[in-house]
Design an enzyme around this catalytic site. Structure first.
Site, PDB file in Angstrom:
ATOM      1  N   ARG A 194     -36.463  27.701  34.165  1.00 20.89           N
ATOM      2  CA  ARG A 194     -37.117  26.401  34.496  1.00 20.89           C
ATOM      3  C   ARG A 194     -36.361  25.303  34.051  1.00 20.89           C
ATOM      4  NH1 ARG A 194     -43.142  27.780  32.879  1.00 20.89           N
ATOM      5  NH2 ARG A 194     -42.327  28.270  30.659  1.00 20.89           N
ATOM      6  N   ASP A 204     -39.726  26.908  26.424  1.00 18.00           N
ATOM      7  CA  ASP A 204     -39.216  25.775  27.189  1.00 18.00           C
ATOM      8  C   ASP A 204     -40.273  24.710  27.961  1.00 18.00           C
ATOM      9  OD1 ASP A 204     -40.201  27.252  28.974  1.00 18.00           O
ATOM     10  OD2 ASP A 204     -38.497  27.810  30.142  1.00 18.00           O
ATOM     11  N   ASP A 205     -41.392  25.099  27.842  1.00 18.09           N
ATOM     12  CA  ASP A 205     -42.274  24.177  28.599  1.00 18.09           C
ATOM     13  C   ASP A 205     -43.212  23.423  27.542  1.00 18.09           C
ATOM     14  OD1 ASP A 205     -44.008  26.086  27.411  1.00 18.09           O
ATOM     15  OD2 ASP A 205     -45.061  26.655  29.131  1.00 18.09           O
ATOM     16  N   HIS A 250     -37.802  40.204  24.698  1.00 17.78           N
ATOM     17  CA  HIS A 250     -36.960  39.106  24.445  1.00 17.78           C
ATOM     18  C   HIS A 250     -37.132  38.413  22.838  1.00 17.78           C
ATOM     19  CE1 HIS A 250     -34.592  35.960  25.449  1.00 17.78           C
ATOM     20  NE2 HIS A 250     -35.736  34.712  25.354  1.00 17.78           N
ATOM     21  N   ASP A 306     -47.989  38.432  20.797  1.00 17.11           N
ATOM     22  CA  ASP A 306     -48.862  37.378  20.103  1.00 17.11           C
ATOM     23  C   ASP A 306     -50.276  38.003  19.709  1.00 17.11           C
ATOM     24  OD1 ASP A 306     -49.510  37.633  22.942  1.00 17.11           O
ATOM     25  OD2 ASP A 306     -50.047  35.614  23.012  1.00 17.11           O
TER      26      ASP A 306
END
Length: 609
Positions: free
Chosen positions: A160, A248-249, A224, A326
């Site tokens: 993105r 990245d967001d 990752h 998470d």
């Protein structure tokens, strides 16, 4: 007949008249009211949670008891518009109120029903520790700022570039951003991401080429993250003690790195900290206010967060999960009693309306509404040691104790909405047991918290909870909600005696929709449904809440001398049984309000519409 015989006959006749008209009816009435000598003992039962005497619920009945018999007395001026009262009892100074309609106070006549009883009261907000106390705590805790330039920033990315550009721009534009070591960790080989990163000076790119297209999305993400953390601590930044993780967001606030510089040292002085986040899951607009306040939660908030190398290597590295990383960090085994520190007002904003686990609807409902600090007020938000020290467990709990002790526990929630500004109010809610859940922070669809979270506009999960307590701003006031049976609920009850339970099944947050028509004093043992019906009207539960919150008005209407918190379907009311231990007191309801509740020793006050 001799005169002496007439005399004694007159005496006997007078005694007989007195017995038939006075003594016998009074004795019968007293016995019917008390139900025998056991009534005073049976009136109350011990509440296992509040440790207070609490009303028992009477058996349902349609029977209307007669009003108490009283001896007529000469008329006297009625106090503040109330009806005439029965004679004063010598030992208590309390007069049993006469049943019937009473005059509505002028303050109720002159204001709209939505405005409640009075003009809004302005408070000073949640109390804070004074600077002298904070200074002493800071000296004992010995918190120091960290060298933020030595902390690597790891940016998670995939494909993105548009969002990634906004993220990288905000990182470099933030205060201290030009001094930071920023690495984009890309999962995959999308060339547009590499082309973008090459345009930035001081930002590097690392590509993870493993597991491309293999497994479930949450499995690829977990793998990752493991690759990224191991690479950072073992290869690119071998001496780093901490790492900051951004996705990245995310767009960060101007004081993003200043925040970590001030707060990051908590890892060194407080072993109860296992993550430091810049994100508040319940940090919605109008639910937060104080940009300098730090909070703590058992819930891991993994958006824009810092972790410690020591915690990663000692506890996480060799046990890293294959999926849902998470959720794994939120488990009891990972936390081991530790907590996350986070700000009341977030220091990052999510701009990703689409992702592996995000839909447009989810983004609009939750992520888009989060407030974060902006350029306009960034200088005022800067945290110093005196602010950061309040994130330590010792200082945090000291200040929390002060806030809990000053909380108002008797005002109904809809009065808070209209009658107060900047006040602190505490309530309880039923333990969340409304269905099966997969994770401990989730709540069942029928649970009290799930329904309350909808009413208050908060996460339906137990995010930001700490020991059963959740804190937020609502309608200009600071609200504390404690789950019954939790440690924080026990602490509040120990301080205040009892809390009003919020019942999400009733219109607990709304104000009366209809104007008040009349106020009726019910007969002893009579419900408000019965009392209002007798006067061609219906009982209003919202107005019951309004009356319940104002002890002075209860005193004027019911003639009681004091008010006391209690709980029962017949409250608010006054105890009119002379032999009862609470005779002459007004009892304020701390539980749900009902119009149909009755009790044999009380007289209710009934708002009718």
């Amino acid at each position: 007949m001799k005169a002496s015989n007439y005399f004694w006959a007159g005496i006997l006749f007078g005694f007989g008249i007195w017995w038939l008209t006075m003594a016998l009816p009074a004795a019968i009435h007293l016995h019917s009211k008390t139900g025998g000598i056991q009534s005073s003992k049976n009136r109350f039962k011990k509440n296992p949670i509040t440790k207070r005497n609490e009303f028992t619920t009477p058996p349902p009945t349609n029977k209307q008891d007669s009003p108490p018999i009283s001896v007529p007395v000469p008329a006297a001026p009625a106090p503040n518009g109330s009806k005439m009262r029965s004679p004063t009892h010598a030992n208590s100074g309390f007069s049993i109120p006469e049943p019937g309609v009473v005059e509505i106070f002028e303050t109720w006549r002159k204001t709209k029903p939505e405005a409640g009883l009075e003009q809004p009261v302005h408070h000073s907000g949640p109390p804070k520790l004074d600077r002298k106390t904070i200074q002493k705590l800071a000296e004992k805790i010995n918190l120091k700022q960290i060298d933020i330039s030595q902390v690597p920033v790891l940016v998670v990315a995939k494909d993105r570039p548009g969002m990634l550009k906004k993220c990288l721009d905000s990182l470099q534009e933030a205060s201290l951003g030009k001094t930071m070591s920023i690495t984009v960790h890309q999962h995959g080989t999308d060339s547009s991401v590499k082309q973008l990163v090459d345009k930035y000076s001081g930002i590097s790119l690392v590509q993870d080429l493993r597991n491309l297209g293999k497994g479930e999305p949450h499995e690829r993400i977990a793998a990752h993250y493991a690759f990224m953390l191991n690479y950072a601590f073992e290869t690119s930044h071998k001496n780093a003690r901490f790492a900051i993780i951004v996705e990245d967001d995310m767009v960060v606030s101007p004081d993003f790195f200043e925040y970590f510089k001030a707060v990051g040292g908590l890892f060194d002085v407080d072993s109860s900290v296992y993550c430091i986040s810049t994100w508040n899951d319940n940090g919605f607009e109008d639910r937060v206010k104080d940009t300098k306040r730090l909070l703590r939660s058992e819930f891991f908030m993994g958006l824009g967060w810092m972790l410690s190398r020591k915690i990663f290597e000692d506890s996480w590295k060799n046990q890293w999960p294959k999926g849902h990383w998470d959720h794994w960090l939120r488990s009891k085994e990972r936390k081991t009693g530790r907590e996350c520190v986070y700000p009341e007002v977030s220091r990052n904003r999510n701009i990703g309306s689409k992702g592996e686990h995000v839909t447009d609807r989810f983004y609009r409902e939750f992520l888009e509404k989060i407030r974060f600090t902006s350029h306009v007020d960034s200088e005022n938000n800067k945290l110093f040691i005196a602010d950061a020290v309040l994130g330590s467990k010792r200082a945090f709990e000291t200040e929390l104790e002060l806030i809990l002790s000053k909380a108002n526990v008797t005002t109904p929630i809809h009065n808070v909405k209209k009658l107060h500004r900047n006040g602190v109010f505490a309530y309880s809610f039923a333990k969340s047991d409304g269905g099966k859940v997969e994770y401990p922070w989730e709540t069942g669809r029928k649970s009290a918290w799930r329904k309350l979270s909808d009413l208050f506009g908060l996460w339906h999960e137990r995010r930001t909870f700490r020991k059963g307590l959740v804190r937020f701003w609502w309608e200009g006031n600071y609200i504390l909600l404690a789950e019954e049976g939790s440690k924080m609920h026990e602490k509040l009850v120990a301080m205040h005696g009892s809390l009003i339970r919020l019942n999400p099944n009733e219109a607990a947050l709304s104000v009366p929709a209809k104007p008040l028509k009349k106020i009726v004093i019910a007969a002893q043992s009579q419900s408000c449904d019965q009392a209002c019906s007798k006067h061609d009207s219906t009982c209003s539960k919202p107005h019951l809440s309004l009356l319940n919150s104002d002890c002075d008005k209860l005193k004027n209407y019911l003639g009681c001398k004091t008010c006391e918190n209690n709980g029962g379907p017949d409250l608010p009311a006054t105890v009119v049984e002379p032999q009862h231990e609470h005779f002459g007191k007004c009892l304020i309801n701390t539980h749900a309000f009902t119009c149909g509740g009755t009790h044999k020793v009380t007289q209710r006050i009934c708002p009718c519409v």
